[in-house]
Write a protein that holds these residues in place. Structure first.
Motif, PDB file in Angstrom:
ATOM      1  N   ASN A 319       0.916  -1.317   0.053  1.00 55.54           N
ATOM      2  CA  ASN A 319      -0.021  -0.089  -0.030  1.00 55.54           C
ATOM      3  C   ASN A 319       0.766   1.184  -0.145  1.00 55.54           C
ATOM      4  OD1 ASN A 319      -1.876   2.255   0.374  1.00 55.54           O
ATOM      5  ND2 ASN A 319      -2.802   1.197   2.218  1.00 55.54           N
ATOM      6  N   ASP A 321      -0.117   4.202  -1.612  1.00 56.95           N
ATOM      7  CA  ASP A 321      -1.197   5.165  -1.631  1.00 56.95           C
ATOM      8  C   ASP A 321      -1.336   5.966  -0.237  1.00 56.95           C
ATOM      9  OD1 ASP A 321      -2.997   6.386  -3.565  1.00 56.95           O
ATOM     10  OD2 ASP A 321      -4.645   5.760  -2.175  1.00 56.95           O
ATOM     11  N   GLU A 322      -0.327   6.495   0.239  1.00 55.99           N
ATOM     12  CA  GLU A 322      -0.507   7.426   1.334  1.00 55.99           C
ATOM     13  C   GLU A 322      -1.161   8.663   0.960  1.00 55.99           C
ATOM     14  OE1 GLU A 322       3.440   8.300   3.120  1.00 55.99           O
ATOM     15  OE2 GLU A 322       4.114   9.268   1.345  1.00 55.99           O
ATOM     16  N   ARG A 362       0.477   6.089  -5.349  1.00 61.07           N
ATOM     17  CA  ARG A 362      -0.310   7.122  -5.650  1.00 61.07           C
ATOM     18  C   ARG A 362       0.112   7.893  -7.050  1.00 61.07           C
ATOM     19  NH1 ARG A 362      -0.602  12.262  -1.485  1.00 61.07           N
ATOM     20  NH2 ARG A 362      -2.492  12.452  -2.885  1.00 61.07           N
ATOM     21  N   GLY A 410      -6.590   4.030  -0.029  1.00 64.78           N
ATOM     22  CA  GLY A 410      -5.514   3.855   1.199  1.00 64.78           C
ATOM     23  C   GLY A 410      -6.256   2.523   1.995  1.00 64.78           C
ATOM     24  N   ASN A 447       2.274  -1.558   4.171  1.00 58.22           N
ATOM     25  CA  ASN A 447       2.620  -0.274   3.749  1.00 58.22           C
ATOM     26  C   ASN A 447       4.158  -0.067   3.537  1.00 58.22           C
ATOM     27  OD1 ASN A 447       3.434   0.623   6.159  1.00 58.22           O
ATOM     28  ND2 ASN A 447       2.197   2.337   6.552  1.00 58.22           N
TER      29      ASN A 447
END
Length: 645
Positions: A319, A321-322, A362, A410, A447
């Motif tokens: 992950n 996509d912070e 992102r 997220g 993450n």
């Protein structure tokens, strides 16, 4: 938009963009210019084949948006024919993401951040000046359209802006410290996907700190924009020998695999092969590593549960996509030390029995996209990814899937839907991802920061790792410090250090008003509470949250009611609308905050009581963490800071 295909035709540029990703159409049923006699005699594929291709929908939308700047009806229809997707479904996906447009717009789009960190550093003045020069947001001018944007992950250089330019051969991104570029994806890829070829990043400039004159100049001539500084500029501690996760940033060329290996790179992977999958999981469990995204779930338990599932194949998802306002640590890691993430994902995949990993990145991170694409290509070339990693008989590869501007993605199950070509809406749990995740198979999601922590665990051993920090929060933590401080950036401290020590490093303001911990979903801390220990259990005991490590510092010049209103606007905009408590509650919260500005006494108390009721309903009944935490910051500001009293 209908369930049926339309008569709209794609332009040559749109067709080329899609075909470059998917290859030429194999038949007239899938978008070829003409149907042959053979096409009329039999049909290929069917529902199973269509389902297998559905995960290419988001990359195909990106391909058209990158080439043309928007997605026309003809382009959408062509994508649907190629993938056997109903146009109405594809339209629902295309309109879900903020970075896509289904209406004509210029090839150059300027995104100007107006979120918390940038607002604290003057983004409102930049937007007002920009309106005078280029017109209102959304109004095309001089071949450019500008729009206000949520957090761009550039908080250490606020106020920030990102200029994206579509085209077959757009201006190359203006980056300092460039590597040798990307390259065509190598063999051994799993289900297709996208990775940046040289010059393929649809970015013309990252401008931070941004001023209206500089933005106008960059929009007119992107090549004149100043180069973006190296990732080390975001790390005030760069070069400090005490650093663990940030130790290579600023000292190693992020484009060089040889540099990475000369500083201990791939030592951890070699030890992983020595330990075996179960040994790696045991080491991570004994180290006490917990997730760094905010939930703090034990990483070893997640890996163990995934590895034990009999169903297969297993998948690993990073992950990246912070999107939490104020968060930028993962961006700095990916830009400054991309091979560390590649190595860590290979270890995680080995531990859980996965042969395919995905980085969900992102869409607003062009340099990370370029760096990671180059790192993946280099790793494949050197046998560090592919069918036989390090000659150990283990096959593993990684694909990059770009997000397109959706905070909700997220959430781990929303990532699955996004990758699969659905709207990025969260799923109900159970079943949990370790049982049925990506493509309905067992999946581990971690993450970037969590994964990179695996390297020092295997390099030095679980006991050495656990010796840093506290008993229940082991290791070090990255903190994203922004706002009114002298030295904003990413700081790495052992768990257990307190907030005062962190602010002393960053240079606090003389008249501190409050600190927001955890971002928009977090809580406020008063100036007299700076001794709170920065651990998951310490912040919880203090009535706040550590979250993803956001530390947004505000002095007494900041209008807190306006900050709270911006938080409410953010959650209203980013709610996916799937569940009623969040869809309605975020709107009612914003409405109450608008009203309360002009109210006092009993009437203000009525609105506060209403917000408490709505906030509790969202917390209790929302399907995911967005609605469950949308009231947190507003509640803490009212109760801890006395706002509206």
């Amino acid at each position: 938009m209908d369930l049926r295909y339309t008569d709209a035709a794609p332009s040559d540029a749109e067709r080329e963009a899609v075909d470059a990703l998917l290859g030429p159409p194999p038949s007239g049923w899938e978008g070829a210019a003409e149907r042959t006699d053979e096409d009329l005699r039999w049909a290929r594929g069917g529902a199973a084949a269509a389902k297998d291709r559905r995960d290419q929908l988001l990359p195909a939308l990106h391909a058209v948006n990158d080439r043309v700047g928007w997605i026309s009806e003809g382009a959408l229809d062509y994508i649907c024919r190629r993938l056997t997707v109903a146009p109405a479904e594809a339209y629902g996906v295309a309109t879900f993401y903020a970075m896509f447009s289904v209406r004509p717009r210029p090839a150059k789009v300027l995104h100007v951040c107006t979120d918390l960190a940038c607002a604290a550093r003057g983004s409102a003045a930049v937007c007002a000046d920009l309106t005078e020069r280029l017109g209102a947001p959304g109004t095309p001018a001089e071949g450019t359209v500008w729009q206000e944007s949520p957090c761009l992950g550039l908080c250490e250089r606020a106020p920030a802006a990102l200029l994206l330019q579509a085209g077959a051969d757009p201006a190359p991104p203006v980056f300092e410290e460039r590597g040798s570029g990307g390259g065509a994806p190598g063999d051994g890829k799993g289900r297709g996907g996208e990775e940046p070829a040289a010059g393929a990043v649809r970015c013309s400039a990252v401008l931070a700190p941004a001023t209206a004159p500089a933005l106008v100049t960059a929009a007119r001539a992107p090549e004149s924009a100043p180069a973006e500084p190296p990732a080390a500029a975001a790390v005030p501690q760069a070069g400090d020998p005490a650093l663990v996760l940030l130790r290579r940033i600023g000292t190693v060329d992020p484009a060089s695999l040889d540099d990475y290996r000369s500083t201990g790179g791939y030592t951890a992977l070699r030890r992983a092969f020595t330990l075996g999958p179960a040994g790696v999981v045991r080491e991570v469990l004994e180290a006490g590593l917990v997730g760094r995204g905010g939930a703090a779930f034990p990483t070893g338990r997640k890996w163990q549960a995934t590895a034990q599932q009999a169903d297969g194949p297993h998948y690993l998802v990073c992950n990246a996509d912070e999107s939490e306002p104020g968060t930028f640590k993962d961006r700095v890691l990916m830009e400054g030390d991309p091979y560390a993430l590649v190595e860590a994902m290979t270890i995680a995949g080995y531990a859980i029995g996965a042969h395919q990993g995905y980085i969900y990145l992102r869409g607003e991170y062009p340099r990370a996209y370029e760096r990671l694409g180059h790192a993946l290509t280099s790793a494949r070339t050197r046998g560090l990814l592919g069918p036989d990693v390090l000659g150990q008989g283990y096959a593993f590869d990684i694909e990059i899937r770009r997000g397109a501007g959706a905070y909700i993605c997220g959430e781990e199950t929303a990532i699955f839907n996004s990758i699969e070509g659905q709207r990025g809406e969260p799923r109900s749990k159970p079943p949990f991802p370790v049982e049925k995740g990506l493509f309905g198979k067992p999946t581990a999601v971690n993450n970037v920061e969590t994964l990179v922590n695996v390297l020092p665990i295997l390099e030095h051993g679980a006991a050495a790792y656990a010796a840093t920090g506290t008993e229940t929060s082991t290791g070090t933590k990255l903190f994203c410090v922004s706002g009114q401080v002298a030295r904003p950036g990413i700081y790495e401290l052992p768990f257990g250090a307190n907030l005062r020590e962190l602010l002393d490093l960053a240079g606090p303001p003389e008249r501190l008003r409050a600190v927001l911990l955890g971002g928009a979903a977090g809580g406020f801390v008063r100036p007299d509470e700076l001794d709170v220990p920065l651990t998951f259990e310490g912040t919880r005991a203090a009535g706040t949250t550590l979250g993803s490590g956001v530390v947004l510092v505000m002095d007494d010049s900041v209008e807190l009611p306006r900050v709270l209103l911006r938080i409410a606007e953010f959650f209203r905009d980013e709610s996916c609308g799937q569940c009623v408590p969040c869809r309605v509650g975020t709107v009612r919260q914003e409405e109450a905050l608008h009203r309360i500005v002009d109210r006092t006494g009993a009437r203000a108390a009525e609105d506060i009581a209403l917000m408490r009721e709505v906030g509790q309903a969202m917390r209790d009944a929302s399907i995911c963490g967005l609605g469950q935490t949308a009231w947190n910051a507003v509640e803490s500001a009212i109760d801890r800071l006395g706002v509206y009293k």
